[in-house]
Scaffold this active site. Structure first.
Site, short mmCIF file in Angstrom:
data_model
loop_
_atom_site.label_atom_id
_atom_site.label_comp_id
_atom_site.label_asym_id
_atom_site.label_seq_id
_atom_site.Cartn_x
_atom_site.Cartn_y
_atom_site.Cartn_z
N GLU B 70 0.85 -1.11 -0.04
CA GLU B 70 0.48 -0.11 0.45
C GLU B 70 0.94 0.83 -0.69
OE1 GLU B 70 -0.81 -2.67 1.66
OE2 GLU B 70 -2.97 -2.78 0.45
N HIS B 139 -9.90 -5.81 9.36
CA HIS B 139 -10.79 -5.11 7.78
C HIS B 139 -12.39 -4.24 7.69
CE1 HIS B 139 -8.15 -8.26 7.12
NE2 HIS B 139 -8.16 -8.12 5.76
#
Lengths: 435, 338
Positions: B70, B139
């Site tokens: 990321e 998440h």
């Protein structure tokens, strides 16, 4: 412990207030929230509610007396509670009172018990509304969690604290024996002032209330018994939908029948004048005399814009310009009067109800009911007073009156002669009542 | 920024995910500077199938798969934006933005300022966000307040398909970095979406249900839960006003304050952790504003639990505000019981 009744601070710059009238006599039962006494400041007059339920004792201030803000004026004892010596007399001041000079009269210093502001809970909007209305938060009962004062509590308090208009200088009269206004149970708010002889029933006009009679009350003989009726959706009467004049008149007859135990004198102003005329027509044997001040129903013309403007106004700024039409000259209505009038109209539901009533009674700005025939039938002595500078109802409608009716067309007077010139109106009505 | 709103009269039912895909397709077609970047957004079509078949239509040079880093991917996107492209970078989960904070917070948000206005970073970060999918603590988070805390960023939270498209196109038209929090539970939600290019302005909230008894400020999926609560309250005669916040930074003060001045009651509903969350900021701004004098009850907040999002579905539901919670608190507020 008795509950102390204090002179409330109802105005930002108020240091003392003049006690005008006690609604409850010493030793009598009083209910929390009921009108206890009236005060007058240089700006307005208003009712003060009882802070507790019980019996009124130790009345310290007589009508006409000026009392410093925060000072006790009386005490309320719970039912059954032993009434001792006046708490004010026995409670010595805690702070250093000036030592009485030798030979001087003993100084009686009242203990001022300030409302415990630390315990007072109120929402910001409640505080703001109370501030704007000049109401003491401590005098308002909070219904919110932990006794918090909420918007609705202040609005209810404001609706109850109907300030009296102060258009004209009320004639200065020496304070008489305590005048006692008593509520009357029933569909509408009815208050009575005890007196002698045949009582005078008074019906106020559209968007007004019983307090508007105050200047005239003072101009009438002090011993005159009075019965004031608040129209539905006005003053302290409940909000009620009224479909038209006939329905309103029927409701008034019902109330009138309960209120008028024997013969009465009848007085009405504007819409109240129209209703008084209808009552006199329906109950002719009970009405000794009829006094009509600028009565409604004698012609189609009416200043509909002013009616709607007053009924609709949600602030002093929008109300004041319309109120100025009530008197002969715009200067007759002061800003303080408008402020006091707005205080009585803060409840949006009341305003909505009055707008609805205006639509029902005066559709398209027209007086939809015709009482000229009723006026023709009037058999008791009747008096009509009209201001020649009435901007709401044209005075020429007075000419519908048959010859027996005494007409007084006042110069330089507008739609509210009883406020603009209470002395003259009081003298005319007083003479009329005496026959 | 193209402030002109062009809305075709033709409205189709699209899902939230389809509306986002349509916005990206319009952008790719109309502006050669627009590129898509992210992990598995190409052939796979994205973790939530939002990019779908865009790689087939626009090719791998415009729809780029980035490595499983990321920080690296976001860095490429920021660099590309700095040098003239308009990248839309997709995180698989907004939680993973934690790995890219350097690029988002220290670079993208700061470069215009650090370079004296000489540079701009027109990058858009798309972040699938929120709980309710059984994806557990790493998440399922709601980071709006994190990014909303950074001057130099704009943060939006669409609640409907039409907003998702309009806010994404607005984000692309904005010369500065914009973080778009897409709610994972809304991807399949269908709704009318205008065809063609249009913009839902950043920084403007919407009153999605007018009322006068209490103001409920909500965003993303909380808007729907608030509307559900408001519908039930309406049956009791309580008219709640529901505001869809749409943008977390900059906040639409005017709309919120005007509503609270009308209702006197405020309930902030947000999915992020309650403490120091978006609702805390809204509560503070109202308390500091001229609406203070109109408040008739203490401001209330319903936010996420002070805990990681649990895996157990019952606990997961209990960890964030649900419609009955909103209904209960709004009712208490309206009735003056708080």
């Amino acid at each position: 412990m008795p509950v102390e009744v204090i002179m409330p601070k109802v105005d930002m710059d108020m240091a003392s207030g003049k006690l005008a009238v006690w609604h409850v006599a010493e030793g009598e039962v009083v209910k929390k929230g009921a009108a206890l006494f009236d005060i007058e400041t240089d700006k307005a007059a208003m009712e003060v509610e009882a802070p507790a339920t019980g019996r009124l004792h130790h009345v310290l201030a007589a009508p006409g007396e000026t009392v410093a803000v925060g000072r006790p004026v009386a005490f309320i004892y719970a039912e059954g509670e032993a009434v001792g010596a006046s708490p004010v007399a026995v409670e010595a001041p805690k702070t250093e009172a000036p030592a009485p000079l030798a030979g001087a009269a003993p100084v009686v210093v009242a203990t001022i018990i300030a409302p415990d502001s630390a315990d007072l809970r109120a929402t910001p909007v409640a505080r703001r509304l109370a501030r704007e209305a000049g109401l003491e938060l401590a005098a308002i009962a909070g219904t919110g969690p932990r006794g918090r004062i909420q918007r609705a509590d202040v609005e209810a308090a404001v609706a109850r604290a109907q300030p009296a208009p102060a258009v004209a200088e009320a004639p200065v009269t020496a304070p008489a024996a305590p005048i006692s206004w008593e509520p009357h149970p029933g569909d509408l708010n009815v208050t009575t002032r005890k007196g002698v002889g045949v009582p005078l029933v008074m019906i106020h006009g559209f968007a007004a209330d019983s307090h508007g009679w105050r200047p005239l009350e003072e101009a009438l003989p002090k011993e005159q018994a009075l019965i004031r009726i608040d129209l539905p959706s006005h003053g302290r009467s409940p909000l009620k939908r009224v479909g038209g004049f006939a329905e309103l008149a029927r409701l008034m007859v019902q109330v009138f029948d309960k209120v008028a135990e024997g013969p009465v004198h009848l007085l009405g102003h504007s819409l109240g004048g129209g209703l008084a005329l209808a009552l006199a027509d329906i109950r002719p044997r009970q009405v000794r005399t009829l006094s009509l001040i600028a009565p409604a129903g004698l012609g189609p013309e009416i200043d509909g814009a002013a009616l709607n403007g007053i009924a609709r106004a949600s602030s002093v700024d929008s109300l004041a310009p319309w109120l100025k039409r009530l008197t002969a000259r715009p200067g007759g209505i002061s800003h303080d009067f408008a402020k006091a009038a707005m205080l009585a109209r803060l409840d949006p539901a009341l305003r909505e109800a009055q707008q609805e009533m205006a639509r029902a009674l005066f559709p398209d700005g027209v007086q939809a009911f015709d009482l000229t025939a009723a006026l023709e039938r009037v058999a008791m002595p009747a008096l009509m007073i009209w201001g020649r500078d009435d901007h709401i109802l044209p005075w020429k409608q007075a000419l519908a009156a048959p010859g027996e009716v005494a007409l007084h067309l006042l110069r330089g007077i507008g739609h509210v002669p009883q406020m603009e010139d209470p002395a003259t109106v009081g003298a005319l009505v007083g003479r009329h009542l005496r026959g | 920024m193209n402030a002109q709103v062009q809305i075709d009269a033709q409205l189709r039912e699209l899902s939230y995910a389809e509306a986002i895909r349509e916005a990206m397709a319009i952008a790719l077609e109309s502006d050669p500077a627009v590129v898509l970047m992210g992990e598995d957004i190409g052939t796979y079509g994205g973790a939530f199938q939002v990019t779908g078949d865009l790689i087939d239509r626009f090719g791998p040079e415009r729809v780029m798969d980035t490595p499983i880093s990321e920080l690296g991917g976001a860095g490429v996107a920021v660099g590309a934006a700095l040098t003239g492209l308009k990248p839309i970078f997709e995180f698989q989960f907004s939680d993973f933005a934690a790995l890219a904070m350097e690029q988002i917070v220290n670079q993208a948000a700061k470069l215009r300022y650090m370079l004296g206005g000489e540079a701009e970073v027109p990058v858009v970060f798309r972040m699938p966000s929120g709980s309710g999918t059984g994806a557990a603590a790493q998440h399922s988070q709601s980071f709006e307040a994190w990014f909303g805390h950074v001057p130099g960023l704009k943060v939006v939270q669409p609640s409907t398909p039409a907003e998702a498209k309009g806010l994404l196109l607005a984000a692309l038209a904005d010369p500065d970095p914009v973080v778009v929090f897409e709610h994972k539970l809304l991807y399949k939600m269908k709704g009318p979406v205008p065809a063609g290019h249009y913009i839902t302005p950043i920084g403007k909230a919407a009153v999605v249900r007018p009322g006068n008894a209490v103001t409920i400020v909500a965003s993303a999926i909380m808007v729907h839960r608030a509307l559900e609560a408001a519908a039930k309250l309406a049956a009791e005669g309580i008219e709640a006003e529901v505001i869809d916040l749409r943008t977390v930074r900059p906040l639409d003060r005017e709309t919120i304050i005007a509503s609270v001045k009308k209702t006197g009651k405020l309930l902030c509903v947000y999915e992020g952790v309650r403490t120091l969350g978006v609702g805390a900021e809204i509560s503070a701004l109202v308390a500091e504003s001229e609406a203070f004098d109109y408040l008739d009850a203490p401001i209330q907040r319903l936010g996420g639990a002070e805990a990681p999002i649990p895996y157990n579905p019952d606990l997961e539901r209990a960890a964030v505000p649900q419609s009955p919670d909103i209904e209960r608190v709004a009712r208490q507020l309206a009735k003056g019981e708080v």
